[in-house]
Design a protein around this motif. Sequence first.
Motif, PDB file in Angstrom:
ATOM      1  N   LEU A  61       0.768   5.056   6.239  1.00  0.00           N
ATOM      2  CA  LEU A  61       1.997   5.330   5.631  1.00  0.00           C
ATOM      3  C   LEU A  61       2.029   5.571   4.211  1.00  0.00           C
ATOM      4  CD1 LEU A  61       3.811   2.734   7.894  1.00  0.00           C
ATOM      5  CD2 LEU A  61       3.448   5.159   8.615  1.00  0.00           C
ATOM      6  N   LEU A  62       2.801   6.735   3.895  1.00  0.00           N
ATOM      7  CA  LEU A  62       3.260   6.638   2.299  1.00  0.00           C
ATOM      8  C   LEU A  62       4.865   6.614   2.437  1.00  0.00           C
ATOM      9  CD1 LEU A  62       2.746   6.879  -0.616  1.00  0.00           C
ATOM     10  CD2 LEU A  62       2.458   9.426  -0.488  1.00  0.00           C
ATOM     11  N   LEU A  63       5.148   5.522   1.892  1.00  0.00           N
ATOM     12  CA  LEU A  63       6.721   5.385   2.125  1.00  0.00           C
ATOM     13  C   LEU A  63       7.423   5.827   0.849  1.00  0.00           C
ATOM     14  CD1 LEU A  63       5.836   1.795   3.792  1.00  0.00           C
ATOM     15  CD2 LEU A  63       6.831   3.761   4.863  1.00  0.00           C
ATOM     16  N   ALA A 123       4.954  -5.538   9.986  1.00  0.00           N
ATOM     17  CA  ALA A 123       4.422  -6.229  11.240  1.00  0.00           C
ATOM     18  C   ALA A 123       3.879  -4.877  11.741  1.00  0.00           C
ATOM     19  CB  ALA A 123       5.633  -6.796  12.162  1.00  0.00           C
ATOM     20  N   ALA A 124       4.532  -3.532  11.843  1.00  0.00           N
ATOM     21  CA  ALA A 124       3.844  -2.567  12.514  1.00  0.00           C
ATOM     22  C   ALA A 124       2.577  -2.068  11.802  1.00  0.00           C
ATOM     23  CB  ALA A 124       4.843  -1.171  12.476  1.00  0.00           C
ATOM     24  N   THR A 125       2.212  -2.043  10.435  1.00  0.00           N
ATOM     25  CA  THR A 125       1.426  -1.489   9.827  1.00  0.00           C
ATOM     26  C   THR A 125       0.269  -2.548  10.019  1.00  0.00           C
ATOM     27  OG1 THR A 125       1.977  -2.767   7.902  1.00  0.00           O
ATOM     28  CG2 THR A 125       2.473  -0.566   8.059  1.00  0.00           C
ATOM     29  N   THR A 126       0.671  -3.901  10.147  1.00  0.00           N
ATOM     30  CA  THR A 126      -0.445  -4.810  10.325  1.00  0.00           C
ATOM     31  C   THR A 126      -1.163  -5.026  11.874  1.00  0.00           C
ATOM     32  OG1 THR A 126       0.556  -6.577   8.832  1.00  0.00           O
ATOM     33  CG2 THR A 126      -0.811  -7.538  10.625  1.00  0.00           C
ATOM     34  N   ALA A 127      -0.046  -4.648  12.722  1.00  0.00           N
ATOM     35  CA  ALA A 127      -0.747  -4.520  14.173  1.00  0.00           C
ATOM     36  C   ALA A 127      -1.387  -3.169  14.308  1.00  0.00           C
ATOM     37  CB  ALA A 127       0.618  -4.495  14.998  1.00  0.00           C
ATOM     38  N   ALA A 128      -1.113  -2.288  13.752  1.00  0.00           N
ATOM     39  CA  ALA A 128      -2.014  -1.032  13.735  1.00  0.00           C
ATOM     40  C   ALA A 128      -3.089  -0.897  12.998  1.00  0.00           C
ATOM     41  CB  ALA A 128      -0.901   0.111  13.574  1.00  0.00           C
ATOM     42  N   GLY A 129      -3.068  -1.679  11.925  1.00  0.00           N
ATOM     43  CA  GLY A 129      -4.359  -1.678  11.057  1.00  0.00           C
ATOM     44  C   GLY A 129      -4.300  -0.401  10.187  1.00  0.00           C
ATOM     45  N   VAL A 130      -2.969  -0.119   9.667  1.00  0.00           N
ATOM     46  CA  VAL A 130      -3.102   1.305   8.968  1.00  0.00           C
ATOM     47  C   VAL A 130      -2.725   0.906   7.598  1.00  0.00           C
ATOM     48  CG1 VAL A 130      -2.172   2.814  10.880  1.00  0.00           C
ATOM     49  CG2 VAL A 130      -0.789   1.579   9.469  1.00  0.00           C
ATOM     50  N   ALA A 131      -3.249   1.564   6.602  1.00  0.00           N
ATOM     51  CA  ALA A 131      -2.825   1.525   5.146  1.00  0.00           C
ATOM     52  C   ALA A 131      -1.602   1.834   4.931  1.00  0.00           C
ATOM     53  CB  ALA A 131      -3.872   2.346   4.263  1.00  0.00           C
ATOM     54  N   SER A 132      -0.906   1.328   3.920  1.00  0.00           N
ATOM     55  CA  SER A 132       0.416   1.673   3.434  1.00  0.00           C
ATOM     56  C   SER A 132       0.481   1.744   1.879  1.00  0.00           C
ATOM     57  CB  SER A 132       1.415   0.654   3.907  1.00  0.00           C
ATOM     58  OG  SER A 132       1.274  -0.539   3.652  1.00  0.00           O
TER      59      SER A 132
END
Length: 298
Positions: free
Chosen positions: A87-89, A105-114
């Motif tokens: 995600l580039l927010l 919480a969504a980024t943590t659960a999915a293990g994606v960078a932001s």
Amino acid sequence: MRFAVLGSGFWATEVHAASLAGHPDAELVGIWGRDAEKAAAAGARYDVRGTTDLDALLADVDAVSISLPPSVQPDLAVRAAQAGCHLLLEKPVALSVADADRVVAATTAAGVASVVFLTYRFRTSTTAWLEQAGRSHLVGGSVTWLASTFAADSPFRGSVWRAEPGAPLWDLGPHALSLLEPALGPAVSAVGARAADGTVNVVLEHEGGATSTLTLSASASTLSAGEEFWVHGDAGRLVLLPEAGATAHEAHAVAVTELQAAALTGGAHPCDAAYGARQVRVLAAAQDAVAAGARRTV
């Protein structure tokens, strides 16, 4: 890394999509928008798919660059993270602490960078300024940002969310915090007031005792418009000067590169979604302080 831009307005097409289309290490795959005609036009401009089918686009990319109003961004960010997209927010991450926490919480659960795109944080001049500030004993700082958001020649004059009474704080405040907090420490409390013309004035107390002031307006006259950033301490007053020729397009390209690095290494970026959520907490406290005319803790 394959990117989609979520949004089809001015900032999405002129900055996010333009940056990605010219990036040497990223590929712009498509543009999503709520308006089918605008999405199609934006896609045609960059010779990529313009669509209203979000799920199909998310399935075809590695990352998204979001340029949507802060009331819309959280739901889309959560869906993108759940689809495995980095995600580039945009700032602010959300307009409520609960929504900002959902994104984290969504980024943590999915293990994606932001990464949160805070324009000044991705400029060389800011990096040098913060390094200099880090070598000083600082006691305070100030950000003044007077914008003519709704002037006839402003690209943001049709922005609905920026027309809300609290918008100067939520629109310009994230930029101010992205400069003051790395230099002075996390903000822990706020007091503030609103002028008759809508200008917001906030005094922040930072961990360690430093204080800073924010003067933010979306309705300044064109003759008053401008930005000033400085901190002060034992090395005098350190002013962040405008970087000649710097563009948002270039800053966004740096943010893209840094998101890709975070995704590849699995490391947390200093301006990740968690930092964006912290900004929301500070802004919410400041907004409450302005409304109540009393100090509020973060």
